[in-house]
Design a protein around this motif. Structure first.
Motif, PDB file in Angstrom:
ATOM      1  N   ALA A  26     -12.745 -17.540  -6.366  1.00 29.90           N
ATOM      2  CA  ALA A  26     -11.773 -18.334  -7.125  1.00 29.90           C
ATOM      3  C   ALA A  26     -10.541 -17.520  -7.527  1.00 29.90           C
ATOM      4  N   ASP A  27     -10.711 -16.215  -7.730  1.00 25.26           N
ATOM      5  CA  ASP A  27      -9.611 -15.372  -8.196  1.00 25.26           C
ATOM      6  C   ASP A  27      -8.945 -14.561  -7.083  1.00 25.26           C
ATOM      7  N   PHE A  28      -9.489 -14.621  -5.872  1.00 23.75           N
ATOM      8  CA  PHE A  28      -9.037 -13.711  -4.832  1.00 23.75           C
ATOM      9  C   PHE A  28      -7.559 -13.874  -4.503  1.00 23.75           C
ATOM     10  N   GLU A  29      -7.090 -15.086  -4.323  1.00 16.98           N
ATOM     11  CA  GLU A  29      -5.689 -15.272  -3.929  1.00 16.98           C
ATOM     12  C   GLU A  29      -4.709 -14.853  -5.014  1.00 16.98           C
ATOM     13  N   SER A  30      -5.100 -14.936  -6.263  1.00 20.54           N
ATOM     14  CA  SER A  30      -4.200 -14.536  -7.349  1.00 20.54           C
ATOM     15  C   SER A  30      -4.410 -13.079  -7.766  1.00 20.54           C
ATOM     16  N   PHE A  31      -5.358 -12.396  -7.130  1.00 23.82           N
ATOM     17  CA  PHE A  31      -5.658 -11.003  -7.459  1.00 23.82           C
ATOM     18  C   PHE A  31      -4.465 -10.113  -7.142  1.00 23.82           C
ATOM     19  N   ASP A  32      -4.001  -9.368  -8.145  1.00 24.18           N
ATOM     20  CA  ASP A  32      -2.878  -8.448  -8.003  1.00 24.18           C
ATOM     21  C   ASP A  32      -3.447  -7.049  -7.771  1.00 24.18           C
ATOM     22  N   PHE A  33      -3.540  -6.662  -6.502  1.00 25.08           N
ATOM     23  CA  PHE A  33      -4.188  -5.389  -6.165  1.00 25.08           C
ATOM     24  C   PHE A  33      -3.356  -4.185  -6.557  1.00 25.08           C
ATOM     25  N   ILE A  34      -2.059  -4.351  -6.755  1.00 25.79           N
ATOM     26  CA  ILE A  34      -1.217  -3.237  -7.206  1.00 25.79           C
ATOM     27  C   ILE A  34      -1.433  -3.015  -8.709  1.00 25.79           C
ATOM     28  N   ALA A  35      -1.312  -4.075  -9.498  1.00 26.95           N
ATOM     29  CA  ALA A  35      -1.498  -3.956 -10.951  1.00 26.95           C
ATOM     30  C   ALA A  35      -2.916  -3.505 -11.296  1.00 26.95           C
ATOM     31  N   ALA A  36      -3.890  -3.938 -10.506  1.00 24.90           N
ATOM     32  CA  ALA A  36      -5.283  -3.563 -10.770  1.00 24.90           C
ATOM     33  C   ALA A  36      -5.528  -2.088 -10.454  1.00 24.90           C
ATOM     34  N   GLY A  37      -4.665  -1.497  -9.633  1.00 28.55           N
ATOM     35  CA  GLY A  37      -4.799  -0.082  -9.298  1.00 28.55           C
ATOM     36  C   GLY A  37      -6.021   0.242  -8.460  1.00 28.55           C
ATOM     37  N   VAL A  38      -6.498  -0.731  -7.689  1.00 27.73           N
ATOM     38  CA  VAL A  38      -7.714  -0.523  -6.909  1.00 27.73           C
ATOM     39  C   VAL A  38      -7.463   0.217  -5.593  1.00 27.73           C
ATOM     40  N   LEU A  39      -6.209   0.285  -5.160  1.00 26.95           N
ATOM     41  CA  LEU A  39      -5.869   0.989  -3.929  1.00 26.95           C
ATOM     42  C   LEU A  39      -4.807   2.036  -4.226  1.00 26.95           C
ATOM     43  N   ASP A  40      -5.056   3.266  -3.781  1.00 25.78           N
ATOM     44  CA  ASP A  40      -4.007   4.265  -3.907  1.00 25.78           C
ATOM     45  C   ASP A  40      -3.049   4.101  -2.726  1.00 25.78           C
ATOM     46  N   SER A  41      -2.019   4.925  -2.663  1.00 27.28           N
ATOM     47  CA  SER A  41      -0.996   4.758  -1.623  1.00 27.28           C
ATOM     48  C   SER A  41      -1.576   4.909  -0.217  1.00 27.28           C
ATOM     49  N   PHE A  42      -2.557   5.783  -0.053  1.00 29.28           N
ATOM     50  CA  PHE A  42      -3.183   5.946   1.259  1.00 29.28           C
ATOM     51  C   PHE A  42      -3.989   4.712   1.644  1.00 29.28           C
ATOM     52  N   GLU A  43      -4.650   4.113   0.668  1.00 33.07           N
ATOM     53  CA  GLU A  43      -5.424   2.900   0.938  1.00 33.07           C
ATOM     54  C   GLU A  43      -4.496   1.721   1.272  1.00 33.07           C
ATOM     55  N   GLU A  62       7.960  -2.364   3.689  1.00 39.38           N
ATOM     56  CA  GLU A  62       8.861  -2.969   2.702  1.00 39.38           C
ATOM     57  C   GLU A  62       8.331  -4.307   2.181  1.00 39.38           C
ATOM     58  N   LEU A  63       7.417  -4.893   2.923  1.00 40.14           N
ATOM     59  CA  LEU A  63       6.829  -6.162   2.503  1.00 40.14           C
ATOM     60  C   LEU A  63       6.188  -6.024   1.121  1.00 40.14           C
ATOM     61  N   LEU A  64       5.677  -4.831   0.832  1.00 37.17           N
ATOM     62  CA  LEU A  64       5.035  -4.612  -0.463  1.00 37.17           C
ATOM     63  C   LEU A  64       6.016  -4.260  -1.568  1.00 37.17           C
ATOM     64  N   LEU A  65       7.285  -4.098  -1.231  1.00 30.84           N
ATOM     65  CA  LEU A  65       8.287  -3.861  -2.270  1.00 30.84           C
ATOM     66  C   LEU A  65       8.589  -5.143  -3.040  1.00 30.84           C
ATOM     67  N   GLU A  66       8.305  -6.274  -2.439  1.00 32.53           N
ATOM     68  CA  GLU A  66       8.471  -7.565  -3.114  1.00 32.53           C
ATOM     69  C   GLU A  66       7.319  -7.706  -4.113  1.00 32.53           C
ATOM     70  N   PRO A  67       7.600  -7.717  -5.413  1.00 32.81           N
ATOM     71  CA  PRO A  67       6.537  -7.734  -6.428  1.00 32.81           C
ATOM     72  C   PRO A  67       5.514  -8.860  -6.263  1.00 32.81           C
ATOM     73  N   ARG A  68       5.961 -10.012  -5.837  1.00 36.34           N
ATOM     74  CA  ARG A  68       5.011 -11.130  -5.712  1.00 36.34           C
ATOM     75  C   ARG A  68       3.977 -10.881  -4.621  1.00 36.34           C
ATOM     76  N   ASN A  69       4.301 -10.016  -3.636  1.00 36.87           N
ATOM     77  CA  ASN A  69       3.355  -9.744  -2.557  1.00 36.87           C
ATOM     78  C   ASN A  69       2.207  -8.834  -2.976  1.00 36.87           C
ATOM     79  N   ALA A  70       2.191  -8.428  -4.238  1.00 38.87           N
ATOM     80  CA  ALA A  70       1.057  -7.670  -4.759  1.00 38.87           C
ATOM     81  C   ALA A  70      -0.132  -8.595  -4.993  1.00 38.87           C
TER      82      ALA A  70
END
Length: 83
Positions: A26-43, A62-70
């Motif tokens: 239920a939460d997967f699509e709204s999950f913000d993986f950047i804010a959650a800090g679950v992946l480092d830059s290598f991940e 650059e796709l990840l520079l768009e904040p909403r794409n987190a």
């Protein structure tokens, strides 16, 4: 080439689960993986390479520079739009 949105969602869900990042369906699509800090830059780079290898397309970082794409759902939409 046409890429199905559901296929990208499954691919990302498997990627996160392989790294012990478990998010409810239920939460997967709204999950913000950047804010959650679950992946480092290598991940994050690994995730992009994983997508490219499985879907056969080039994902510009650059796709990840768009904040909403987190958020997974927005990121998936951006990936589908590349195809």
């Amino acid at each position: 080439m046409s890429i199905q949105r559901e296929a990208v969602l499954v691919l990302l869900k498997e990627f996160f689960e392989a790294r012990a990042v478990v998010v409810s369906e239920a939460d997967f699509e709204s999950f913000d993986f950047i804010a959650a800090g679950v992946l480092d830059s290598f991940e994050v780079l690994s995730m992009i390479m994983h997508i490219e290898a499985h879907l056969g397309l080039s994902v510009p970082p650059e796709l990840l520079l768009e904040p909403r794409n987190a958020q997974v759902g927005c990121f998936v939409d951006a990936i589908v739009a590349l195809a």
